[in-house]
Motif scaffolding. Sequence first.
Motif, PDB file in Angstrom:
ATOM      1  N   LEU A  44      40.403 -25.607  -2.901  1.00 30.40           N
ATOM      2  CA  LEU A  44      38.963 -25.511  -3.562  1.00 30.40           C
ATOM      3  C   LEU A  44      39.085 -24.089  -4.511  1.00 30.40           C
ATOM      4  CD1 LEU A  44      36.706 -26.429  -0.702  1.00 30.40           C
ATOM      5  CD2 LEU A  44      37.281 -27.741  -2.880  1.00 30.40           C
ATOM      6  N   GLU A  45      39.384 -22.877  -3.835  1.00 26.22           N
ATOM      7  CA  GLU A  45      39.568 -21.822  -4.727  1.00 26.22           C
ATOM      8  C   GLU A  45      40.383 -21.857  -5.754  1.00 26.22           C
ATOM      9  OE1 GLU A  45      40.849 -18.902  -1.559  1.00 26.22           O
ATOM     10  OE2 GLU A  45      38.578 -18.759  -0.865  1.00 26.22           O
ATOM     11  N   ARG A  46      41.458 -22.591  -5.752  1.00 26.10           N
ATOM     12  CA  ARG A  46      42.394 -22.745  -6.809  1.00 26.10           C
ATOM     13  C   ARG A  46      41.680 -23.422  -7.882  1.00 26.10           C
ATOM     14  NH1 ARG A  46      45.293 -26.164  -9.364  1.00 26.10           N
ATOM     15  NH2 ARG A  46      44.822 -28.050  -7.973  1.00 26.10           N
ATOM     16  N   GLY A  48      38.276 -23.259  -8.561  1.00 22.38           N
ATOM     17  CA  GLY A  48      37.177 -22.446  -8.974  1.00 22.38           C
ATOM     18  C   GLY A  48      36.016 -22.475  -8.298  1.00 22.38           C
ATOM     19  N   VAL A  49      36.143 -23.408  -7.206  1.00 21.48           N
ATOM     20  CA  VAL A  49      34.878 -23.455  -6.416  1.00 21.48           C
ATOM     21  C   VAL A  49      34.941 -22.467  -5.344  1.00 21.48           C
ATOM     22  CG1 VAL A  49      33.689 -24.966  -4.508  1.00 21.48           C
ATOM     23  CG2 VAL A  49      35.214 -25.952  -6.179  1.00 21.48           C
ATOM     24  N   SER A  50      33.348 -21.804  -5.521  1.00 24.12           N
ATOM     25  CA  SER A  50      33.321 -20.469  -4.672  1.00 24.12           C
ATOM     26  C   SER A  50      32.162 -20.890  -3.599  1.00 24.12           C
ATOM     27  CB  SER A  50      32.931 -19.240  -5.436  1.00 24.12           C
ATOM     28  OG  SER A  50      31.555 -19.708  -6.325  1.00 24.12           O
ATOM     29  N   ARG A  51      32.136 -20.058  -2.805  1.00 26.62           N
ATOM     30  CA  ARG A  51      31.090 -20.055  -1.869  1.00 26.62           C
ATOM     31  C   ARG A  51      30.070 -19.401  -2.347  1.00 26.62           C
ATOM     32  NH1 ARG A  51      33.727 -17.168   3.134  1.00 26.62           N
ATOM     33  NH2 ARG A  51      33.881 -15.697   1.143  1.00 26.62           N
ATOM     34  N   ARG A  52      28.848 -20.183  -1.860  1.00 23.72           N
ATOM     35  CA  ARG A  52      27.286 -19.454  -2.371  1.00 23.72           C
ATOM     36  C   ARG A  52      27.334 -18.108  -1.743  1.00 23.72           C
ATOM     37  NH1 ARG A  52      23.719 -24.298  -0.484  1.00 23.72           N
ATOM     38  NH2 ARG A  52      25.153 -24.623   0.951  1.00 23.72           N
ATOM     39  N   SER A  53      27.609 -17.944  -0.245  1.00 26.51           N
ATOM     40  CA  SER A  53      27.430 -16.511   0.055  1.00 26.51           C
ATOM     41  C   SER A  53      28.235 -15.594  -0.746  1.00 26.51           C
ATOM     42  CB  SER A  53      28.039 -16.607   1.472  1.00 26.51           C
ATOM     43  OG  SER A  53      29.213 -16.968   1.652  1.00 26.51           O
ATOM     44  N   ALA A  54      29.289 -15.992  -1.563  1.00 25.87           N
ATOM     45  CA  ALA A  54      30.272 -14.816  -2.164  1.00 25.87           C
ATOM     46  C   ALA A  54      29.274 -14.518  -3.499  1.00 25.87           C
ATOM     47  CB  ALA A  54      31.508 -15.647  -2.642  1.00 25.87           C
ATOM     48  N   GLU A  55      28.068 -15.176  -4.014  1.00 19.03           N
ATOM     49  CA  GLU A  55      27.545 -14.873  -5.329  1.00 19.03           C
ATOM     50  C   GLU A  55      26.769 -13.589  -5.036  1.00 19.03           C
ATOM     51  OE1 GLU A  55      24.746 -18.007  -5.790  1.00 19.03           O
ATOM     52  OE2 GLU A  55      26.117 -19.457  -6.303  1.00 19.03           O
ATOM     53  N   ASP A  56      26.864 -12.833  -6.285  1.00 17.65           N
ATOM     54  CA  ASP A  56      26.069 -11.401  -6.218  1.00 17.65           C
ATOM     55  C   ASP A  56      24.669 -11.589  -6.306  1.00 17.65           C
ATOM     56  OD1 ASP A  56      28.827 -10.055  -8.332  1.00 17.65           O
ATOM     57  OD2 ASP A  56      28.665 -10.091  -6.198  1.00 17.65           O
ATOM     58  N   GLY A  57      23.936 -10.846  -5.586  1.00 16.15           N
ATOM     59  CA  GLY A  57      22.462 -10.907  -5.555  1.00 16.15           C
ATOM     60  C   GLY A  57      21.957 -12.011  -4.713  1.00 16.15           C
ATOM     61  N   VAL A  58      20.701 -12.263  -4.802  1.00 17.76           N
ATOM     62  CA  VAL A  58      19.984 -13.358  -3.884  1.00 17.76           C
ATOM     63  C   VAL A  58      19.294 -14.229  -5.048  1.00 17.76           C
ATOM     64  CG1 VAL A  58      18.314 -13.766  -2.094  1.00 17.76           C
ATOM     65  CG2 VAL A  58      19.705 -12.024  -1.988  1.00 17.76           C
ATOM     66  N   LYS A  59      19.570 -15.369  -4.868  1.00 15.77           N
ATOM     67  CA  LYS A  59      18.720 -16.308  -6.024  1.00 15.77           C
ATOM     68  C   LYS A  59      18.025 -17.312  -5.206  1.00 15.77           C
ATOM     69  CE  LYS A  59      22.695 -16.469  -9.105  1.00 15.77           C
ATOM     70  NZ  LYS A  59      23.769 -17.178  -9.861  1.00 15.77           N
ATOM     71  N   SER A  60      16.628 -17.355  -5.767  1.00 20.10           N
ATOM     72  CA  SER A  60      15.935 -18.431  -4.992  1.00 20.10           C
ATOM     73  C   SER A  60      16.018 -19.764  -5.297  1.00 20.10           C
ATOM     74  CB  SER A  60      14.387 -17.898  -5.128  1.00 20.10           C
ATOM     75  OG  SER A  60      13.944 -18.065  -6.601  1.00 20.10           O
ATOM     76  N   ARG A  61      15.929 -20.827  -4.465  1.00 21.20           N
ATOM     77  CA  ARG A  61      16.155 -21.906  -4.936  1.00 21.20           C
ATOM     78  C   ARG A  61      14.860 -22.750  -4.910  1.00 21.20           C
ATOM     79  NH1 ARG A  61      21.160 -24.284  -1.334  1.00 21.20           N
ATOM     80  NH2 ARG A  61      22.517 -22.588  -1.893  1.00 21.20           N
ATOM     81  N   LYS A  62      14.612 -23.564  -6.103  1.00 24.17           N
ATOM     82  CA  LYS A  62      13.220 -24.161  -6.205  1.00 24.17           C
ATOM     83  C   LYS A  62      13.589 -25.475  -6.665  1.00 24.17           C
ATOM     84  CE  LYS A  62      10.450 -20.164  -7.461  1.00 24.17           C
ATOM     85  NZ  LYS A  62       9.875 -19.478  -8.300  1.00 24.17           N
TER      86      LYS A  62
END
Length: 62
Positions: A44-46, A48-62
């Motif tokens: 998965l990493e190969r 390009g799929v990444s974990r949501r917890s690895a994202e920078d900053g906090v994004k709200s989901r709507k």
Amino acid sequence: MLLDLGPHSTFIVASYAITVLVALALIVWIRIDFTRQKRALGELERRGVSRRSAEDGVKSRK
């Protein structure tokens, strides 16, 4: 020194043997599954799929 386990010695020894075999089987199964999961995550990493917890900053989901 051999222990005298009485008339139920066959059952006692068989119970311990089965317990040891089941524990070993679980250890082997966990090791195999760990290897498979690690390989799947690497794939998965190969791709390009990444974990949501690895994202920078906090994004709200709507």
